[in-house]
Scaffold this motif. Structure first.
Motif, PDB file in Angstrom:
ATOM      1  N   LEU A 173     -14.176   7.614   2.741  1.00 17.55           N
ATOM      2  CA  LEU A 173     -13.975   6.185   2.488  1.00 17.55           C
ATOM      3  C   LEU A 173     -12.870   5.653   3.382  1.00 17.55           C
ATOM      4  O   LEU A 173     -11.894   6.352   3.674  1.00 17.55           O
ATOM      5  N   GLY A 174     -13.054   4.415   3.845  1.00 10.98           N
ATOM      6  CA  GLY A 174     -12.064   3.791   4.709  1.00 10.98           C
ATOM      7  C   GLY A 174     -11.088   2.957   3.913  1.00 10.98           C
ATOM      8  O   GLY A 174     -11.262   2.735   2.706  1.00 10.98           O
ATOM      9  N   ASP A 175     -10.035   2.455   4.587  1.00 12.24           N
ATOM     10  CA  ASP A 175      -9.071   1.592   3.902  1.00 12.24           C
ATOM     11  C   ASP A 175      -8.760   0.366   4.747  1.00 12.24           C
ATOM     12  O   ASP A 175      -9.328   0.165   5.824  1.00 12.24           O
ATOM     13  N   ALA A 176      -7.845  -0.463   4.248  1.00 15.25           N
ATOM     14  CA  ALA A 176      -7.551  -1.746   4.885  1.00 15.25           C
ATOM     15  C   ALA A 176      -6.796  -1.606   6.195  1.00 15.25           C
ATOM     16  O   ALA A 176      -6.684  -2.575   6.950  1.00 15.25           O
ATOM     17  N   GLN A 177      -6.254  -0.435   6.486  1.00 20.62           N
ATOM     18  CA  GLN A 177      -5.528  -0.212   7.734  1.00 20.62           C
ATOM     19  C   GLN A 177      -6.356   0.542   8.762  1.00 20.62           C
ATOM     20  O   GLN A 177      -5.836   0.951   9.797  1.00 20.62           O
ATOM     21  N   GLY A 178      -7.651   0.738   8.478  1.00 24.53           N
ATOM     22  CA  GLY A 178      -8.529   1.368   9.448  1.00 24.53           C
ATOM     23  C   GLY A 178      -8.564   2.877   9.418  1.00 24.53           C
ATOM     24  O   GLY A 178      -9.167   3.495  10.304  1.00 24.53           O
ATOM     25  N   TYR A 179      -7.942   3.490   8.412  1.00 24.90           N
ATOM     26  CA  TYR A 179      -8.019   4.943   8.266  1.00 24.90           C
ATOM     27  C   TYR A 179      -9.274   5.326   7.493  1.00 24.90           C
ATOM     28  O   TYR A 179      -9.731   4.586   6.610  1.00 24.90           O
ATOM     29  N   VAL A 180      -9.822   6.488   7.815  1.00 26.14           N
ATOM     30  CA  VAL A 180     -10.924   7.067   7.050  1.00 26.14           C
ATOM     31  C   VAL A 180     -10.414   8.354   6.414  1.00 26.14           C
ATOM     32  O   VAL A 180      -9.906   9.245   7.104  1.00 26.14           O
ATOM     33  N   LYS A 191      -7.005  -0.643  -8.013  1.00 24.05           N
ATOM     34  CA  LYS A 191      -5.768  -0.038  -7.514  1.00 24.05           C
ATOM     35  C   LYS A 191      -6.034   1.002  -6.433  1.00 24.05           C
ATOM     36  O   LYS A 191      -5.111   1.610  -5.914  1.00 24.05           O
ATOM     37  N   SER A 192      -7.298   1.208  -6.104  1.00 28.70           N
ATOM     38  CA  SER A 192      -7.727   2.241  -5.156  1.00 28.70           C
ATOM     39  C   SER A 192      -7.498   3.647  -5.694  1.00 28.70           C
ATOM     40  O   SER A 192      -7.337   4.587  -4.916  1.00 28.70           O
ATOM     41  N   PRO A 225       0.824  -1.204   0.000  1.00 36.51           N
ATOM     42  CA  PRO A 225       0.000   0.000   0.000  1.00 36.51           C
ATOM     43  C   PRO A 225       0.859   1.255   0.000  1.00 36.51           C
ATOM     44  O   PRO A 225       1.957   1.286   0.568  1.00 36.51           O
ATOM     45  N   SER A 226       0.381   2.292  -0.635  1.00 37.08           N
ATOM     46  CA  SER A 226       1.111   3.558  -0.674  1.00 37.08           C
ATOM     47  C   SER A 226       1.202   4.151   0.727  1.00 37.08           C
ATOM     48  O   SER A 226       0.352   3.915   1.589  1.00 37.08           O
ATOM     49  N   HIS A 267      -3.371   1.066  -3.795  1.00 30.31           N
ATOM     50  CA  HIS A 267      -3.218  -0.242  -3.149  1.00 30.31           C
ATOM     51  C   HIS A 267      -3.532  -0.226  -1.654  1.00 30.31           C
ATOM     52  O   HIS A 267      -3.136  -1.148  -0.932  1.00 30.31           O
ATOM     53  N   ARG A 268      -4.250   0.783  -1.191  1.00 30.29           N
ATOM     54  CA  ARG A 268      -4.657   0.794   0.218  1.00 30.29           C
ATOM     55  C   ARG A 268      -5.995   0.065   0.414  1.00 30.29           C
ATOM     56  O   ARG A 268      -6.526   0.006   1.514  1.00 30.29           O
TER      57      ARG A 268
END
Length: 390
Positions: free
Chosen positions: A336-343, A299-300, A42-43, A321-322
């Motif tokens: 929008l959220g991502d795979a690491q729990g960030y919004v 690719k997000s 992920p970036s 890639h997040r």
């Protein structure tokens, strides 16, 4: 074997006769299993100076999704949420206090759906469990197939979409079957939940395999209209995968949908006639404002299109890639959220990153919900919080 990506159910291919093939040869599966040598990095997070704050009003936990894709649902003044282990919860929207908790006696694959009077969740064995507004079990019905799509309760009907392409309408009070709408099974389709959008108590709009989406009457399961947003192309069955899996979006009288390995398009909600379509691929769906429609690809990359003609307005590649989840367009921002729990919050006008919070360390695949001046977010780890934008 079960792998996870963004905390959602593993993407698999299913044939009509039940043969299941892991999607290790499809781009989706390149990031599905942690042991894969082709996992994408992920970036890094870009530095952002928050232009507004998201203050926590309340926070609670409902239990982990454990590889399935659970969404909270709001009905009246309450939030309903569930976990894979069978925890079904009603939460007071204003305070975050749990009004009641029910323990479903099986592992759940999806849920809940609720109209505030009847709340349902579906087990991994295809059993639909219904509870009243006090948390007491009302009925249990088996639909004879796995269910990965979030059920809907509207117009006195519980709509369940089974993995075998059956839509089943059950009486919300008794569980008695009212109708069945059967779709023809494609040669190959994605083993995922297909999102359903309820419009009032009259119809739902949902995607189908083969690049099509349509409107179904809640009262009797009749097909109102069906429209192709894209068409299969390529030589192999995998190349021709072209499913509209994500929930369509609607703003005013314009409805939009996007397919995997296909197109994004918008049309008239009354007839389904498309106004425009463009080549695009997404399984996280669309979100709309009055003038724009938003979507993110594999690719997000997050893209905004003009609702009237599909012209690309902007593209943000800062989340590459997040593995971003479903998005929400609210006010002047896109959340929008991502795979690491960030919004992440992007400006709708130009895609600029204008704010970020860390909700959790677990993936966020469900779209945030805007209700009563609050933003509700649930992670796949089961943390659900209400935020007040300031």
């Amino acid at each position: 074997m079960r792998c996870s990506r963004r905390g959602s159910t593993v993407r698999r291919l299913v044939r009509p006769l039940g043969t299941t093939i892991l999607m290790g040869v499809v781009a989706l599966a390149l990031v599905a299993c942690s042991g894969s040598s082709r996992v994408r990095k992920p970036s890094d997070l870009v530095t952002v100076s928050n232009q507004f704050e998201m203050q926590t009003v309340w926070s609670t936990s409902v239990g982990s999704s454990e590889g399935f894709n659970f969404h909270p649902v709001v009905a009246g003044d309450a939030v309903y949420a569930a976990s894979h282990r069978g925890n079904l919860v009603k939460i007071d929207l204003a305070t975050g206090k749990k009004v009641w908790e029910a323990s479903v006696p099986e592992r759940l694959s999806i849920g809940p759906g609720s109209d505030g009077r009847t709340t349902v969740a579906v087990s991994t064995k295809g059993n639909v469990y219904a509870y009243d507004d006090t948390g007491k079990q009302m009925w249990k019905v088996n639909v004879s197939s796995e269910v990965l799509s979030e059920p809907i309760v509207a117009g006195g009907i519980v709509i369940v979409r089974a993995l075998d392409n059956r839509f089943i309408g059950l009486d919300a009070q008794t569980g008695v079957r009212k109708w069945i709408y059967q779709r023809q099974q494609s040669a190959l389709s994605l083993r995922v939940g297909y999102g359903m959008l309820a419009i009032g108590n009259e119809v739902i709009v949902t995607g189908f395999s083969g690049g099509r989406f349509g409107m179904i009457a809640i009262a009797n399961g009749g097909l109102v209209w069906e429209t192709p947003v894209s068409f299969p192309k390529g030589f192999s069955e995998i190349e021709r995968l072209n499913d509209v899996t994500a929930k369509p979006s609607m703003e005013g009288d314009i409805i939009c949908a996007v397919s995997y390995q296909g197109r994004v398009g918008c049309g008239q909600a009354r007839t389904g006639n498309l106004l425009w379509f463009k080549d695009y691929s997404s399984y996280t769906g669309t979100a709309q404002s009055a003038d724009l429609v938003f979507s993110s690809n594999e690719k997000s990359y997050v893209t905004a299109f003009a609702t009237k003609d599909g012209a690309q307005v902007w593209e943000n590649t800062q989340l590459t890639h997040r593995d971003v989840g479903e998005s929400l367009a609210v006010g002047k921002v896109l959340l929008l959220g991502d795979a690491q729990g960030y919004v992440h919050a992007l400006a709708q006008a130009n895609g600029e990153m204008i704010a970020r919070i860390r909700h959790d360390s677990n993936p966020i695949s469900a779209a945030p919900i805007a209700v009563g001046g609050l933003i509700l977010i649930q992670s796949q780890g089961g943390k659900i919080s209400a935020y007040s934008p300031k």
